[in-house]
Design an enzyme around this catalytic site. Sequence first.
Site, PDB file in Angstrom:
ATOM      1  CB  CYS A   1       9.657  -4.684   2.368  1.00  0.00           C
ATOM      2  SG  CYS A   1      11.362  -4.353   2.792  1.00  0.00           S
ATOM      3  N   PRO A   2       7.924  -4.811   5.017  1.00  0.00           N
ATOM      4  CG  PRO A   2       6.654  -6.732   5.398  1.00  0.00           C
ATOM      5  CD  PRO A   2       7.131  -5.823   4.306  1.00  0.00           C
TER       6      PRO A   2
ATOM      7  CB  THR B   1       9.131   5.740   5.738  1.00  0.00           C
ATOM      8  OG1 THR B   1       8.761   5.004   4.570  1.00  0.00           O
ATOM      9  CG2 THR B   1       9.638   7.116   5.369  1.00  0.00           C
ATOM     10  CB  SER B   2       9.872   0.112   6.210  1.00  0.00           C
ATOM     11  OG  SER B   2       9.006   0.218   5.116  1.00  0.00           O
ATOM     12  NE  ARG B   3       7.669  -1.275  12.376  1.00  0.00           N
ATOM     13  CZ  ARG B   3       6.718  -0.412  12.044  1.00  0.00           C
ATOM     14  NH1 ARG B   3       7.019   0.697  11.380  1.00  0.00           N
ATOM     15  NH2 ARG B   3       5.451  -0.647  12.362  1.00  0.00           N
TER      16      ARG B   3
ATOM     17  CD  GLU C   1      11.315   3.344  15.868  1.00  0.00           C
ATOM     18  OE1 GLU C   1      11.861   3.615  14.784  1.00  0.00           O
ATOM     19  OE2 GLU C   1      10.071   3.376  16.028  1.00  0.00           O
TER      20      GLU C   1
ATOM     21  CG  HIS D   1       7.881   5.415  13.909  1.00  0.00           C
ATOM     22  ND1 HIS D   1       8.366   4.153  14.140  1.00  0.00           N
ATOM     23  CD2 HIS D   1       6.799   5.247  13.084  1.00  0.00           C
ATOM     24  CE1 HIS D   1       7.617   3.264  13.512  1.00  0.00           C
ATOM     25  NE2 HIS D   1       6.651   3.910  12.856  1.00  0.00           N
TER      26      HIS D   1
ATOM     27  CE  LYS E   1      -2.159  -1.823   3.575  1.00  0.00           C
ATOM     28  NZ  LYS E   1      -1.781  -3.245   3.466  1.00  0.00           N
ATOM     29  CB  ILE E   2       3.447   2.557   2.331  1.00  0.00           C
ATOM     30  CG1 ILE E   2       2.447   2.616   3.496  1.00  0.00           C
ATOM     31  CG2 ILE E   2       4.408   3.741   2.394  1.00  0.00           C
ATOM     32  CD1 ILE E   2       3.051   2.405   4.877  1.00  0.00           C
TER      33      ILE E   2
ATOM     34  CG  ASP F   1       9.365   8.401  10.059  1.00  0.00           C
ATOM     35  OD1 ASP F   1       9.537   9.412  10.773  1.00  0.00           O
ATOM     36  OD2 ASP F   1       8.305   7.756  10.040  1.00  0.00           O
TER      37      ASP F   1
ATOM     38  CG  ASP G   1       6.545  -6.710  -3.215  1.00  0.00           C
ATOM     39  OD1 ASP G   1       6.400  -7.903  -2.879  1.00  0.00           O
ATOM     40  OD2 ASP G   1       5.998  -5.767  -2.639  1.00  0.00           O
TER      41      ASP G   1
HETATM   42  P1  NAI Z   1       1.852  -3.811   2.860  1.00  0.00           P
HETATM   43  O1  NAI Z   1       1.661  -5.109   3.544  1.00  0.00           O
HETATM   44  O2  NAI Z   1       0.737  -3.211   2.107  1.00  0.00           O
HETATM   45  O3  NAI Z   1       3.103  -3.918   1.851  1.00  0.00           O
HETATM   46  C1  NAI Z   1       4.306  -4.538   2.161  1.00  0.00           C
HETATM   47  C2  NAI Z   1       4.911  -5.040   0.860  1.00  0.00           C
HETATM   48  O4  NAI Z   1       6.215  -5.536   1.147  1.00  0.00           O
HETATM   49  C3  NAI Z   1       4.109  -6.202   0.240  1.00  0.00           C
HETATM   50  O5  NAI Z   1       3.848  -5.934  -1.130  1.00  0.00           O
HETATM   51  C4  NAI Z   1       5.021  -7.402   0.419  1.00  0.00           C
HETATM   52  O6  NAI Z   1       4.900  -8.353  -0.629  1.00  0.00           O
HETATM   53  C5  NAI Z   1       6.379  -6.727   0.384  1.00  0.00           C
HETATM   54  N1  NAI Z   1       7.446  -7.549   0.927  1.00  0.00           N
HETATM   55  C6  NAI Z   1       7.379  -8.437   1.952  1.00  0.00           C
HETATM   56  N2  NAI Z   1       8.570  -9.033   2.105  1.00  0.00           N
HETATM   57  C7  NAI Z   1       9.391  -8.503   1.165  1.00  0.00           C
HETATM   58  C8  NAI Z   1      10.761  -8.718   0.821  1.00  0.00           C
HETATM   59  N3  NAI Z   1      11.504  -9.621   1.462  1.00  0.00           N
HETATM   60  N4  NAI Z   1      11.275  -7.993  -0.187  1.00  0.00           N
HETATM   61  C9  NAI Z   1      10.524  -7.086  -0.855  1.00  0.00           C
HETATM   62  N5  NAI Z   1       9.226  -6.856  -0.583  1.00  0.00           N
HETATM   63  C10 NAI Z   1       8.678  -7.558   0.420  1.00  0.00           C
HETATM   64  O7  NAI Z   1       2.374  -2.823   3.985  1.00  0.00           O
HETATM   65  P2  NAI Z   1       2.310  -1.238   3.970  1.00  0.00           P
HETATM   66  O8  NAI Z   1       1.045  -0.787   4.576  1.00  0.00           O
HETATM   67  O9  NAI Z   1       2.707  -0.744   2.637  1.00  0.00           O
HETATM   68  O10 NAI Z   1       3.462  -0.895   5.042  1.00  0.00           O
HETATM   69  C11 NAI Z   1       4.820  -1.202   4.768  1.00  0.00           C
HETATM   70  C12 NAI Z   1       5.629  -0.982   6.035  1.00  0.00           C
HETATM   71  O11 NAI Z   1       5.643   0.403   6.358  1.00  0.00           O
HETATM   72  C13 NAI Z   1       5.047  -1.627   7.305  1.00  0.00           C
HETATM   73  O12 NAI Z   1       5.407  -3.001   7.403  1.00  0.00           O
HETATM   74  C14 NAI Z   1       5.663  -0.820   8.394  1.00  0.00           C
HETATM   75  O13 NAI Z   1       6.903  -1.416   8.747  1.00  0.00           O
HETATM   76  C15 NAI Z   1       5.934   0.530   7.725  1.00  0.00           C
HETATM   77  N6  NAI Z   1       5.092   1.591   8.289  1.00  0.00           N
HETATM   78  C16 NAI Z   1       5.706   2.719   8.762  1.00  0.00           C
HETATM   79  C17 NAI Z   1       4.972   3.741   9.300  1.00  0.00           C
HETATM   80  C18 NAI Z   1       5.613   4.992   9.788  1.00  0.00           C
HETATM   81  O14 NAI Z   1       4.959   5.789  10.480  1.00  0.00           O
HETATM   82  N7  NAI Z   1       6.861   5.263   9.468  1.00  0.00           N
HETATM   83  C19 NAI Z   1       3.508   3.638   9.424  1.00  0.00           C
HETATM   84  C20 NAI Z   1       2.959   2.457   8.808  1.00  0.00           C
HETATM   85  C21 NAI Z   1       3.733   1.463   8.295  1.00  0.00           C
END
Ligand code: NAI
Length: 346
Positions: free
Chosen positions: A205-206, A232-234, A263, A295, A154-155, A258, A174
Amino acid sequence: MNIAFFSCQSYEQPFLEAANSNQRHQLTFLPQALTPETVHLAAGHQAICVFVNDQLTRPTLQALGKLGIGLVALRCTGYNQVDVQTAQQLGIRIMRVPTYSPHSVAEHAVALLMSLNRKTCLAYQRTKENNFTLDGLMGFDLYGKRIGVIGTGKIGTAFARIMLGFGCRVLAYDKVRSAVLRELGVAYLPLNEVLSEADVVSLHCPLTLETYHLITDITLAEMKPGAYLINTSRGGLLDTPAVLKALKSGHLGALGADVYELEDDYFFTDWSNKDMPDANLNTLTHLPNVLVTAHQGFFTGEAMEQIAHTTLNNLTYLEQASLEHEDSGWAASTGNPLLTDTMVVE
Ligand code: NAI
């Protein structure tokens, strides 16, 4: 239900109270993070609600079990901080907010990139002091540049769309390829090719066992000299010492972060009058080619509203519905938020 909200900042409370206005939960707001030392504060509640840096480790989950807490709501998307297996063994149901404004995080990633590229922070400091010189402020056109997006969920998708709007060429990696992005002209390539061709790499990615320290000495060496990295992920996606080395040598042009691997001890807290014991974080915040934010990617009014509504709705639904009804209800609406029982794992 009586619900204890751990790590609850004052700015979150109005959103949670508003989301609860047509429901009847009793909300207890606790500033403390959830740890084995603070878990006793959950006593007397039926459910707890936690945030990104509250660690749901085995000892904490066991303590929750002893207090009779069977329900934990995460008011976030990521769940790398949860020992899902232990929760399942203990019969503690964990749910999250599977989706809320992906634009909030994607737009923040763009803000980090733009601030670093056009030296906005430095320019701000200079003009505050009536220094109107431009030395050292030169950036580059994003138009026509290659942007690598790792993780196109999504992001990542929202970020890729913005970059396409800037006139960039978007390269993606991905395991799941988005048909929509491909139609928009995004090219899916193996990870090493995205890293070696991109002028900017943005991580979406997560954090999983597979993605832990995705960016190391080895993957950094694959990146273009001078490339920018946005995370901005982790924080755990980066091997921080390796990134620091690459930043100091200039191989990595800039880092926008971020998130930070350690953290939990610092973010969401004012450390300005204390010594910073974490040498790596201290170096990161002081390097001129690094921009750290604490964050805040999720932190828009729209996202806060959605997080609060989904969290309260999840709790109400689980309180009221039978197991059979729950699964079909969620699957049909916003995506099943339960981590336990049905084990939603990307
Ligand atoms: P999502 O689940 O919609 O997308 C994650 C994507 O990563 C999926 O398409 C998945 O197939 C892909 N993925 C999984 N393992 C992978 C790998 N080994 N290599 C490449 N791609 C891989 O999640 P969304 O909503 O897009 O969020 C992504 C991340 O953003 C979250 O897991 C979280 O860590 C982070 N996040 C950060 C925030 C912030 O405030 N900075 C707030 C919300 C989320």
